[in-house]
Design a protein around this motif. Structure first.
Motif, PDB file in Angstrom:
ATOM      1  N   ASN A 274      37.543  -3.127  -6.838  1.00 51.80           N
ATOM      2  CA  ASN A 274      36.084  -3.144  -6.710  1.00 51.80           C
ATOM      3  C   ASN A 274      35.567  -4.561  -6.932  1.00 51.80           C
ATOM      4  N   VAL A 275      34.290  -4.677  -7.269  1.00 52.42           N
ATOM      5  CA  VAL A 275      33.686  -6.002  -7.458  1.00 52.42           C
ATOM      6  C   VAL A 275      33.390  -6.258  -8.932  1.00 52.42           C
ATOM      7  N   ALA A 276      32.769  -5.305  -9.605  1.00 56.73           N
ATOM      8  CA  ALA A 276      32.300  -5.546 -10.970  1.00 56.73           C
ATOM      9  C   ALA A 276      33.438  -5.850 -11.935  1.00 56.73           C
ATOM     10  N   PHE A 277      34.566  -5.135 -11.822  1.00 59.48           N
ATOM     11  CA  PHE A 277      35.640  -5.269 -12.801  1.00 59.48           C
ATOM     12  C   PHE A 277      36.851  -6.035 -12.271  1.00 59.48           C
ATOM     13  N   ALA A 278      36.797  -6.493 -11.036  1.00 61.12           N
ATOM     14  CA  ALA A 278      37.945  -7.197 -10.457  1.00 61.12           C
ATOM     15  C   ALA A 278      38.141  -8.551 -11.126  1.00 61.12           C
ATOM     16  N   PRO A 279      39.393  -8.941 -11.364  1.00 64.18           N
ATOM     17  CA  PRO A 279      39.643 -10.293 -11.892  1.00 64.18           C
ATOM     18  C   PRO A 279      39.196 -11.347 -10.890  1.00 64.18           C
ATOM     19  N   TYR A 280      38.919 -12.533 -11.392  1.00 59.12           N
ATOM     20  CA  TYR A 280      38.506 -13.632 -10.523  1.00 59.12           C
ATOM     21  C   TYR A 280      39.667 -14.047  -9.631  1.00 59.12           C
ATOM     22  N   GLY A 281      39.382 -14.275  -8.351  1.00 58.08           N
ATOM     23  CA  GLY A 281      40.412 -14.713  -7.424  1.00 58.08           C
ATOM     24  C   GLY A 281      39.938 -14.543  -5.995  1.00 58.08           C
ATOM     25  N   ALA A 282      40.858 -14.722  -5.059  1.00 52.28           N
ATOM     26  CA  ALA A 282      40.500 -14.687  -3.641  1.00 52.28           C
ATOM     27  C   ALA A 282      39.929 -13.331  -3.235  1.00 52.28           C
ATOM     28  N   TYR A 283      40.541 -12.223  -3.728  1.00 52.65           N
ATOM     29  CA  TYR A 283      40.022 -10.909  -3.345  1.00 52.65           C
ATOM     30  C   TYR A 283      38.609 -10.710  -3.865  1.00 52.65           C
ATOM     31  N   TRP A 284      38.369 -11.053  -5.130  1.00 51.41           N
ATOM     32  CA  TRP A 284      37.032 -10.864  -5.691  1.00 51.41           C
ATOM     33  C   TRP A 284      35.996 -11.649  -4.895  1.00 51.41           C
ATOM     34  N   ARG A 285      36.318 -12.883  -4.510  1.00 48.55           N
ATOM     35  CA  ARG A 285      35.358 -13.698  -3.747  1.00 48.55           C
ATOM     36  C   ARG A 285      35.024 -13.037  -2.419  1.00 48.55           C
ATOM     37  N   GLU A 286      36.032 -12.521  -1.722  1.00 50.33           N
ATOM     38  CA  GLU A 286      35.782 -11.874  -0.431  1.00 50.33           C
ATOM     39  C   GLU A 286      34.991 -10.573  -0.601  1.00 50.33           C
ATOM     40  N   ALA A 287      35.363  -9.787  -1.600  1.00 53.86           N
ATOM     41  CA  ALA A 287      34.685  -8.503  -1.811  1.00 53.86           C
ATOM     42  C   ALA A 287      33.232  -8.717  -2.217  1.00 53.86           C
ATOM     43  N   ARG A 288      32.979  -9.694  -3.077  1.00 57.72           N
ATOM     44  CA  ARG A 288      31.608  -9.965  -3.487  1.00 57.72           C
ATOM     45  C   ARG A 288      30.775 -10.446  -2.306  1.00 57.72           C
ATOM     46  N   LYS A 289      31.364 -11.313  -1.483  1.00 55.92           N
ATOM     47  CA  LYS A 289      30.641 -11.800  -0.312  1.00 55.92           C
ATOM     48  C   LYS A 289      30.266 -10.643   0.599  1.00 55.92           C
ATOM     49  N   LEU A 290      31.218  -9.740   0.801  1.00 55.87           N
ATOM     50  CA  LEU A 290      30.965  -8.575   1.637  1.00 55.87           C
ATOM     51  C   LEU A 290      29.841  -7.728   1.066  1.00 55.87           C
ATOM     52  N   LEU A 291      29.917  -7.422  -0.229  1.00 56.48           N
ATOM     53  CA  LEU A 291      28.901  -6.569  -0.849  1.00 56.48           C
ATOM     54  C   LEU A 291      27.535  -7.239  -0.787  1.00 56.48           C
ATOM     55  N   THR A 292      27.489  -8.537  -1.027  1.00 62.80           N
ATOM     56  CA  THR A 292      26.219  -9.260  -1.015  1.00 62.80           C
ATOM     57  C   THR A 292      25.605  -9.252   0.376  1.00 62.80           C
TER      58      THR A 292
ATOM     59  N   SER B 247      41.609  -3.241 -18.411  1.00 58.37           N
ATOM     60  CA  SER B 247      41.971  -2.121 -19.280  1.00 58.37           C
ATOM     61  C   SER B 247      42.617  -1.032 -18.444  1.00 58.37           C
ATOM     62  N   ALA B 248      43.296  -0.117 -19.120  1.00 57.13           N
ATOM     63  CA  ALA B 248      43.945   0.983 -18.409  1.00 57.13           C
ATOM     64  C   ALA B 248      42.917   1.821 -17.648  1.00 57.13           C
ATOM     65  N   GLY B 249      41.747   2.027 -18.261  1.00 58.32           N
ATOM     66  CA  GLY B 249      40.723   2.845 -17.622  1.00 58.32           C
ATOM     67  C   GLY B 249      40.149   2.200 -16.382  1.00 58.32           C
ATOM     68  N   THR B 250      39.749   0.929 -16.477  1.00 60.19           N
ATOM     69  CA  THR B 250      39.162   0.274 -15.307  1.00 60.19           C
ATOM     70  C   THR B 250      40.182   0.125 -14.193  1.00 60.19           C
ATOM     71  N   ARG B 251      41.437  -0.116 -14.546  1.00 58.00           N
ATOM     72  CA  ARG B 251      42.457  -0.259 -13.493  1.00 58.00           C
ATOM     73  C   ARG B 251      42.579   1.029 -12.677  1.00 58.00           C
ATOM     74  N   ARG B 252      42.618   2.182 -13.347  1.00 61.73           N
ATOM     75  CA  ARG B 252      42.780   3.444 -12.630  1.00 61.73           C
ATOM     76  C   ARG B 252      41.509   3.815 -11.861  1.00 61.73           C
ATOM     77  N   LEU B 253      40.362   3.706 -12.516  1.00 64.18           N
ATOM     78  CA  LEU B 253      39.116   4.171 -11.913  1.00 64.18           C
ATOM     79  C   LEU B 253      38.652   3.286 -10.763  1.00 64.18           C
ATOM     80  N   THR B 254      39.152   2.061 -10.691  1.00 63.03           N
ATOM     81  CA  THR B 254      38.737   1.144  -9.621  1.00 63.03           C
ATOM     82  C   THR B 254      39.857   0.907  -8.608  1.00 63.03           C
ATOM     83  N   TYR B 255      40.778   1.876  -8.512  1.00 61.46           N
ATOM     84  CA  TYR B 255      41.849   1.793  -7.519  1.00 61.46           C
ATOM     85  C   TYR B 255      42.619   0.481  -7.645  1.00 61.46           C
ATOM     86  N   ASP B 256      43.092   0.251  -8.847  1.00 60.56           N
ATOM     87  CA  ASP B 256      43.865  -0.949  -9.167  1.00 60.56           C
ATOM     88  C   ASP B 256      43.028  -2.212  -8.953  1.00 60.56           C
ATOM     89  N   LEU B 257      41.786  -2.161  -9.495  1.00 63.08           N
ATOM     90  CA  LEU B 257      40.893  -3.327  -9.552  1.00 63.08           C
ATOM     91  C   LEU B 257      40.492  -3.828  -8.173  1.00 63.08           C
TER      92      LEU B 257
END
Length: 523
Positions: A125-143, A113-123
């Motif tokens: 983050n982890v919670a709202f990021a689309p599935y893909g290579a970046y999300w996998r790396e970011a989630r691993k880091l956070l975990t 959504s327009a709101g999540t894109r802006r508030l999460t620095y163009d997606l």
């Protein structure tokens, strides 16, 4: 000739009527195409829709309740339109499990959504990021860096300090009515802030920034909960949607919130850079911001990390943790004071396991099996995110015998599943932790009937941290104090009305009277 005449007629109309006719033709075309699509595949049933709004007008202030009622009419796999966005709501354990586990890889991304894109620095983050290579790396880091068992244990010092601060406040207020909501929200905020930012979060120099940051987080939760508040998210034509958002003030409000958050993150990062010592992380692991700054300043591998990544992951940590932990603690205390039998039973367990004259310690938690049942029962009746976070199908799937096309939002009504008589035949609306004594059902996403943290690839990565905070806070409150209602109130007077749609809170403050438990004298 007819087409030429129609075109000539439209051109002769005033400009505003040309626009109205054009929009009407677009809506008729969209309606025809939608009905044609439904004839080609077996779409789930659902309520009728309105132009532009779809079914948004039917959600009301408590969407999880409205959707449960609609599902009773249309079934556990129900098709909706949120604006022009197609959505499917799953209201049974079987259909939710089929989608989230059976088709996990097919629907493990997030709608944008327009709101999540802006508030999460163009997606980023982890919670709202689309599935893909970046999300996998970011989630691993956070975990690994914040939410692993090692980090949960390391957070005990911060957790104990903040819970003891709350206990000290309650001791000073002994015998007087106390509104717990503000205290519990501050506790949750301080625990997460200290673990993520280190000791600077609670310092005097950050007091004003903390207040602004907390206000901004409240605004974020309200904005994220308001599905369809943005005209862009209604999927109007992009230029039209942006103009409407400017006219209504939605775009300006979103930008104001973003700038408040960004200013706070800048301050925190600058302070960490000033206090940075090369051996700090080697000695104690550092806090989350230390880890993120290290990845930013010392890139390694193919993963490029920027300052915006640092800010986005910090944002994700707070949005996911503060309100959810506080809501669970307050719902648990609400249910306990309304059920004296359960309250007495869980307090008796504490006092037998821990003994008199000392505080609850981390090692005591493993002995408190009935407390864990109380938390399970609280999350069954009051999942903090009643509809979980929505997923989106990346390709077409089948659920419950129906076709769900690609780019469809998937909502799981965890609140309805937790109160479904098919799953909980023995008093599904009653607060009764004893129901878990003869079952192995847990909260880890392995049992379809109880999934407050979700399941599959998008299960909440903060589950271990959240459970540690909720259980330890409740243990301290219930072990150290006796709790009563204000004079003149009885159990049935405790309001259990809800508010909010993304995170579900009590609608009124929980006011209780604490009395210090004097071991050996109050037996």
């Amino acid at each position: 000739m007819a087409a030429i005449s129609l075109t000539s007629l439209l051109i002769s109309l005033p400009q505003q009527w040309q626009l109205i006719c054009a929009v009407s033709l677009l809506l008729l075309t969209w309606s025809w195409w939608s009905s044609r699509e439904g004839r080609l595949i077996k779409l789930p049933p659902g309520p009728s829709t309105l132009p532009l709004l779809g079914n948004l007008h039917q959600l009301g202030p408590l969407p999880h309740r409205a959707l449960r009622d609609l599902a009773r009419v249309h079934g556990p796999v129900m098709r909706l339109r949120l604006g022009r966005s197609p959505a499917v709501v799953l209201s049974s354990a079987a259909t939710a499990w089929e989608a989230l586990r059976g088709h996990d890889l097919d629907c493990c991304t997030r709608p944008v959504s327009a709101g999540t894109r802006r508030l999460t620095y163009d997606l980023k983050n982890v919670a709202f990021a689309p599935y893909g290579a970046y999300w996998r790396e970011a989630r691993k880091l956070l975990t690994l860096e914040l939410l692993s068992a090692r980090r949960v244990r390391a957070a005990w010092s911060a957790r104990r300090d903040q819970v003891e601060r709350l206990a000290s406040t309650l001791r000073r207020a002994e015998g007087k009515p106390v509104a717990l909501d503000e205290h519990v929200l501050r506790l949750s905020d301080e625990i997460i802030g200290t673990v993520a930012f280190g000791s600077i979060y609670g310092g005097d120099r950050f007091a004003q920034q903390n207040k602004s940051f907390q206000d901004a987080i409240d605004d974020v939760m309200e904005m994220l909960a308001g599905a369809g508040s943005s005209a862009e998210d209604l999927q109007l034509p992009r230029v039209m949607g942006r103009h409407v958002d400017r006219f209504t003030g939605f775009a300006a409000r979103r930008e104001r919130i973003f700038r408040q958050l960004d200013a706070f993150f800048e301050t925190v990062i600058e302070q960490h850079l000033l206090d940075h010592h090369p051996n700090k992380r080697a000695e104690n692991g550092g806090d989350l911001v230390d880890v993120l700054i290290d990845l930013w300043k010392n890139p390694r591998g193919a993963f490029t990390f920027t300052k915006d990544h640092v800010k986005a992951i910090i944002f994700s940590t707070f949005v996911a943790g503060i309100d959810t932990n506080a809501a669970t603690i307050l719902w648990a205390m609400s249910e306990l004071v309304r059920n004296p039998r359960v309250l007495n039973k869980v307090q008796a367990e504490f006092r037998a396991a821990v003994g008199g004259g000392r505080q609850v310690q981390p090692d005591d938690m493993a002995k408190l099996s009935y407390l864990r049942m109380v938390v399970k029962e609280t999350l069954r009746l009051h999942p903090p995110a009643p509809l979980l976070l929505p997923r989106e199908t990346m390709r077409g799937i089948q659920v419950g015998g129906y076709d769900v096309p690609a780019k469809t939002r998937i909502y799981v009504n965890a609140w309805a599943i937790g109160r479904d008589p098919a799953n909980w035949p023995d008093g599904p609306e009653e607060f009764n932790p004893d129901r878990f004594e003869a079952t192995e059902v847990d909260l880890k996403g392995e049992h379809p009937i109880l999934m407050p943290f979700g399941t599959g690839r998008r299960i909440c990565p903060g589950m271990a941290m959240a459970m540690a905070t909720v259980e330890f806070t409740l243990a301290t409150l219930l072990f150290g104090f006796q709790w009563a209602l204000p004079e003149g109130m009885v159990a049935d007077d405790v309001s259990m009305e809800e508010q909010g749609s993304l995170i579900c809170h009590r609608s009124t403050p929980l006011v209780l009277v604490p009395t210090l438990y004097r071991h050996g004298l109050d037996e």
